[in-house]
Design an enzyme around this catalytic site. Structure first.
Site, PDB file in Angstrom:
ATOM      1  N   TYR A 197      40.828  55.513  37.581  1.00 57.98           N
ATOM      2  CA  TYR A 197      40.388  54.722  36.658  1.00 57.98           C
ATOM      3  C   TYR A 197      40.159  53.124  37.102  1.00 57.98           C
ATOM      4  O   TYR A 197      40.867  52.962  38.344  1.00 57.98           O
ATOM      5  CB  TYR A 197      41.545  54.041  35.552  1.00 57.98           C
ATOM      6  CG  TYR A 197      40.656  53.040  35.235  1.00 57.98           C
ATOM      7  CD1 TYR A 197      40.102  52.573  34.076  1.00 57.98           C
ATOM      8  CD2 TYR A 197      41.569  51.328  34.771  1.00 57.98           C
ATOM      9  CE1 TYR A 197      39.676  51.816  33.398  1.00 57.98           C
ATOM     10  CE2 TYR A 197      41.388  50.822  33.781  1.00 57.98           C
ATOM     11  CZ  TYR A 197      40.258  50.185  33.874  1.00 57.98           C
ATOM     12  OH  TYR A 197      40.033  49.247  32.378  1.00 57.98           O
TER      13      TYR A 197
ATOM     14  N   ASP B 114      40.454  52.117  45.853  1.00 56.88           N
ATOM     15  CA  ASP B 114      41.097  50.900  44.836  1.00 56.88           C
ATOM     16  C   ASP B 114      42.740  50.597  44.943  1.00 56.88           C
ATOM     17  O   ASP B 114      43.350  51.700  44.219  1.00 56.88           O
ATOM     18  CB  ASP B 114      40.451  51.892  43.627  1.00 56.88           C
ATOM     19  CG  ASP B 114      40.938  50.667  42.736  1.00 56.88           C
ATOM     20  OD1 ASP B 114      41.449  50.091  42.297  1.00 56.88           O
ATOM     21  OD2 ASP B 114      40.963  51.185  41.461  1.00 56.88           O
TER      22      ASP B 114
ATOM     23  N   LYS C 295      46.381  42.220  40.663  1.00 54.26           N
ATOM     24  CA  LYS C 295      47.576  42.940  40.001  1.00 54.26           C
ATOM     25  C   LYS C 295      48.904  41.612  41.308  1.00 54.26           C
ATOM     26  O   LYS C 295      48.545  40.651  41.489  1.00 54.26           O
ATOM     27  CB  LYS C 295      48.493  44.684  40.236  1.00 54.26           C
ATOM     28  CG  LYS C 295      47.318  45.436  38.740  1.00 54.26           C
ATOM     29  CD  LYS C 295      47.383  46.195  38.618  1.00 54.26           C
ATOM     30  CE  LYS C 295      47.238  47.334  37.170  1.00 54.26           C
ATOM     31  NZ  LYS C 295      47.210  46.959  36.234  1.00 54.26           N
TER      32      LYS C 295
HETATM   33  C1  LIG Z   1      43.863  51.238  40.119  1.00 56.59           C
HETATM   34  C2  LIG Z   1      42.878  50.415  39.432  1.00 56.59           C
HETATM   35  N1  LIG Z   1      41.240  49.467  39.474  1.00 56.59           N
HETATM   36  C3  LIG Z   1      41.493  48.662  38.731  1.00 56.59           C
HETATM   37  C4  LIG Z   1      41.402  48.264  37.482  1.00 56.59           C
HETATM   38  C5  LIG Z   1      41.423  46.898  36.994  1.00 56.59           C
HETATM   39  O1  LIG Z   1      41.714  45.969  37.104  1.00 56.59           O
HETATM   40  P1  LIG Z   1      42.065  45.462  35.707  1.00 56.59           P
HETATM   41  O2  LIG Z   1      42.791  45.750  34.510  1.00 56.59           O
HETATM   42  O3  LIG Z   1      42.604  43.775  36.027  1.00 56.59           O
HETATM   43  O4  LIG Z   1      40.246  45.180  35.741  1.00 56.59           O
HETATM   44  C6  LIG Z   1      42.887  48.626  36.835  1.00 56.59           C
HETATM   45  C7  LIG Z   1      43.797  48.261  36.281  1.00 56.59           C
HETATM   46  O5  LIG Z   1      44.661  48.973  35.482  1.00 56.59           O
HETATM   47  C8  LIG Z   1      44.111  49.910  38.239  1.00 56.59           C
HETATM   48  O6  LIG Z   1      45.062  50.790  38.337  1.00 56.59           O
END
Ligand SMILES: Cc1ncc(COP(=O)(O)O)c(C=O)c1O
Length: 422
Positions: A141, A236, A264
């Site tokens: 994700y 990511d 985060k």
């Molecule tokens: C690995 C990863 N990338 C991107 C995101 C998206 O981040 P946001 O919820 O701050 O938009 C998340 C959210 O949990 C994530 O775990």
């Protein structure tokens, strides 16, 4: 008002009563507690019930709730600086700290969420390579950007079907899906489109199909394939950055991505995100280059202050990571023992301070297919039992449990005693 009154009224004004779907406990027999405050590794709901918090705001609260240094940084900043839409010394401090302490980040741009970070990193990769296609992995994700919301299907090369109504087919026609920990599935895509793939984006330790760490050789081969084809490798690290190690998952694997995304922890619990990496790529961003990306709130002073307080505290206390590893290891080992005593098919995937408890008769869980085959109903019952007993953990098996610096052995013992009664 009590939990139930607040949650029921919330459903009138916000879809499902929440602002992000996983919070709603859909399909479970319990309603989510309405959280009022947090101290260290514990949170308290509106009914006054206390929980040991393994959600950690889905990752950011590694220092625990309302860490004194983070609170002070926010308070000190808010007196003078809420928002200017202009350069500030605070954003320089955080940007410089990250660029000088994280190995593969020469330049960085601040945004406001992980979604913004990943979609912008992909845009840079596309702009620099002048190619359109990207590869993502089934079960990873990267936020709610249309191009990432692809139902992976069962096969590697199945035609892409949007994973949500509202995502036009055209938005995902350039998104190719490969299988996690299966380099053959990536090779097939490169063989089919040798010069068309702008970027490969991956969670180097997946946290969104439950925790599934990439295999070392898989990531090494992925790096090699990207280099060979002139494709940008994006790690990511929205979840893993500053978490599994200060320098993120890339430091544990010793692999150099071209671009990395963060969020985060880097915002200390406030809305934040950032992407960065190779200077030649980042210099393609406006105003230096032609790739357009902007944000009214980007680099918000209060977020920069909270982020700086958080990442410098982590940087200055490397022993925190050993501590979190030790506490998480205790949780893993003792939970495995309890499961053995009770004959439960528990499989725990853990990397340092993030883990998932899968119930799987079939053994190891190394990809999305295996994660989906686990007994999610049993997980749901376990979750409800633990929640009632004061453990705040993910209602879904397709998420991570987070251990932070404020969790204690006593917290773990409480968890284990309760698990034994399941
Ligand atoms: C690995 C990863 N990338 C991107 C995101 C998206 O981040 P946001 O919820 O701050 O938009 C998340 C959210 O949990 C994530 O775990």
């Amino acid at each position: 008002m009590r939990n139930s009154d607040i949650f029921n009224e919330s459903k009138i004004y916000m879809p499902g009563g929440v602002n992000s779907p996983v919070r709603a406990y859909v399909g479970l027999d319990v309603d989510p507690p309405v959280i009022k405050k947090g101290i260290g590794a514990h949170v308290f709901d509106e009914d006054g019930k206390e929980y040991v918090d393994f959600i950690s705001a889905w990752g950011p609260m590694i220092l625990g709730h309302c860490d004194e240094d983070v609170v002070k940084a926010i308070k000190d900043t808010v007196e003078d600086a809420i928002s200017f839409g202009a350069p500030t010394d605070l954003e320089l401090k955080l940007a410089k700290h990250i660029c000088t302490t994280i190995d593969n980040v020469d330049m960085i741009r601040m945004v406001n969420s992980g979604t913004e970070a990943t979609m912008s990193a992909v845009k840079v990769a596309r702009g620099c390579t002048k190619r359109d296609k990207i590869i993502k992995f089934a079960g990873c994700y990267h936020g709610h950007f249309d191009g990432f919301l692809v139902e992976a299907g069962s096969g590697v090369l199945t035609s892409n079907i949007p994973g949500s109504p509202g995502v036009p087919k055209g938005s995902i026609e350039n998104t190719l899906i490969a299988q996690y920990n299966d380099i053959g599935s990536v090779k097939e895509l490169f063989e089919k489109y040798p010069e068309d793939i702008a970027a490969v984006i991956i969670e180097p330790i997946a946290g969104n199909m439950g925790v599934i760490p990439a295999k070392q050789k898989f990531l090494e081969d992925l790096r090699e394939l990207c280099t060979k084809h002139g494709t940008i490798l994006i790690f990511d690290e929205v979840m893993t950055g500053f978490r599994v190690a200060y320098k993120g998952a890339q430091s544990l694997y010793g692999i150099k991505p071209d671009l990395s995304t963060f969020a985060k922890i880097m915002g200390g619990g406030l809305p934040s995100g950032a992407y960065g990496g190779r200077r030649d790529l980042m210099e393609q961003l406006t105003p230096m280059g032609p790739v357009y990306q902007a944000g009214t709130m980007s680099g918000s002073p209060i977020v920069m202050a909270a982020g700086y307080a958080t990442v410098t505290k982590l940087y200055n206390n490397p022993h925190y990571y050993d501590y979190m590893d030790k506490i998480a290891e205790k949780l893993q080992k003792e939970a495995e023992e309890v499961a053995k005593e009770k004959g439960l098919p528990l499989v725990i995937n853990r990397r340092v301070n993030m883990m998932t408890m899968f119930f799987n008769e079939g053994g190891e869980v190394t990809n999305y297919k295996q994660a989906k085959a686990c007994d999610t109903k049993l997980y749901g019952r376990f979750f409800e039992h633990m929640l009632k007993g004061g453990m705040f953990m993910s209602p879904s098996q397709f998420e991570a449990m987070f251990i932070g610096v404020k969790h204690t052995e006593e917290d773990i013992e409480k968890f284990i005693d309760l698990a034994r009664k399941f």
